[in-house]
Design a protein around this motif. Structure first.
Motif, mmCIF file in Angstrom:
data_model
loop_
_atom_site.group_PDB
_atom_site.id
_atom_site.type_symbol
_atom_site.label_atom_id
_atom_site.label_comp_id
_atom_site.label_asym_id
_atom_site.label_seq_id
_atom_site.Cartn_x
_atom_site.Cartn_y
_atom_site.Cartn_z
ATOM 1 N N UNK A 24 12.843 -8.031 18.630
ATOM 2 C CA UNK A 24 12.721 -7.702 17.206
ATOM 3 C C UNK A 24 14.092 -7.805 16.528
ATOM 4 N N UNK A 79 15.431 -10.639 13.652
ATOM 5 C CA UNK A 79 15.990 -10.285 12.347
ATOM 6 C C UNK A 79 17.421 -10.796 12.198
ATOM 7 N N UNK A 89 11.208 -12.759 10.287
ATOM 8 C CA UNK A 89 10.390 -11.566 10.095
ATOM 9 C C UNK A 89 9.653 -11.273 11.384
ATOM 10 N N UNK A 90 9.297 -10.014 11.611
ATOM 11 C CA UNK A 90 8.447 -9.677 12.755
ATOM 12 C C UNK A 90 7.268 -8.882 12.215
ATOM 13 N N UNK A 91 6.070 -9.447 12.353
ATOM 14 C CA UNK A 91 4.900 -8.796 11.792
ATOM 15 C C UNK A 91 3.988 -8.300 12.901
ATOM 16 N N UNK A 102 8.850 -5.886 10.215
ATOM 17 C CA UNK A 102 10.307 -5.805 10.077
ATOM 18 C C UNK A 102 10.775 -7.063 9.353
ATOM 19 N N UNK A 122 14.224 -8.836 6.724
ATOM 20 C CA UNK A 122 15.627 -8.734 6.318
ATOM 21 C C UNK A 122 15.689 -8.841 4.803
ATOM 22 N N UNK A 175 18.308 -4.592 7.457
ATOM 23 C CA UNK A 175 16.954 -4.548 8.032
ATOM 24 C C UNK A 175 16.032 -3.677 7.184
ATOM 25 N N UNK A 201 11.808 -2.059 7.067
ATOM 26 C CA UNK A 201 10.531 -1.884 7.748
ATOM 27 C C UNK A 201 9.468 -1.438 6.767
ATOM 28 N N UNK A 254 10.694 -17.979 9.603
ATOM 29 C CA UNK A 254 9.754 -17.837 10.694
ATOM 30 C C UNK A 254 9.262 -16.395 10.801
ATOM 31 N N UNK A 291 7.625 -13.740 13.551
ATOM 32 C CA UNK A 291 7.218 -13.461 14.931
ATOM 33 C C UNK A 291 6.032 -12.500 14.920
#
Lengths: 103, 103
Positions: free
Chosen positions: A43, A47, A52-54, A61, A63, A88, A90, B4, B6
């Motif tokens: 994760x 970032x 992105x982390x979905x 998460x 930026x 970062x 969230x 991107x 994730x």
């Protein structure tokens, strides 16, 4: 399992690892540690690349860019230039938000 | 800035790569980790992952909001919200990693 920290119940990384280890007796403790650490490292790495982390249901998460601005040293009152930076961020997922409110 | 996204799949893939578990088992472990974190938060605990960040639950009082489109007053019920406070390490890594890229 749970330690008291500033009056609030807190779950820390090692407790999370222990819970996963207890549920998966077929795995070595060191592998469980590696699994949990990999999740958080991936994760952060994503970032750091600006990705992105979905994680549907849990949250996302991302930026955010903070523009350059003129700030002030709160102690001296002096103006200082603050450069553009990335931070970062969230956002809680809908399912978890609903669960927090008993829905 | 971020091109991107994730998902759980990428986290499972990383576990497969790092630990060598099957993608199916890796996926279930990602789910377990997220579930344990969610359950703790729903119980009102905070989740503190060293060098990553802290998730905590805050109680918001009831207040009167306003529909920005119609100007109409609407009551907002008391609710619980989740906040994430990134660690210094994460903030530094995100700032450094995105510093050169054009937003």
């Amino acid at each position: 399992m749970i330690c008291l920290y500033r009056g609030t119940m807190t779950m820390i990384r090692s407790e999370l690892i222990q819970k996963i280890a207890d549920e998966n007796p077929h795995l070595f403790q060191r592998d469980v540690e590696k699994i949990v650490n990999t999740i958080f490292d991936e994760i952060t790495d994503a970032m750091a690349r600006g990705d992105r982390v979905e994680l549907r249901g849990f949250g996302a998460f991302s930026v955010k860019k903070r523009d350059a601005r003129v700030g002030r040293n709160p102690r001296t009152g002096e103006s200082v230039e603050v450069e553009e930076k990335h931070v970062p961020f969230f956002k809680t997922g809908k399912l978890l938000r609903d669960r927090l409110n008993g829905k | 800035m971020s091109d991107k996204t994730l998902t759980r799949m990428d986290l499972s893939e990383a576990i497969f790569r790092e630990v060598g578990l099957s993608r199916n088992d890796s996926g279930q472990l990602v789910e377990s980790v997220l579930n344990h974190m969610s359950d703790a938060l729903v119980r009102g605990e905070q989740v503190k992952i060293s060098s990553f960040g802290t998730f905590s639950v805050r109680e918001k009082a009831a207040r009167v909001g306003r529909n920005p489109k119609t100007g109409e007053e609407v009551p907002i019920n008391p609710r619980r919200v989740l906040t994430f406070r990134p660690s210094h390490l994460m903030k530094d890594r995100i700032a450094a990693g995105n510093a050169q890229t054009k937003g």
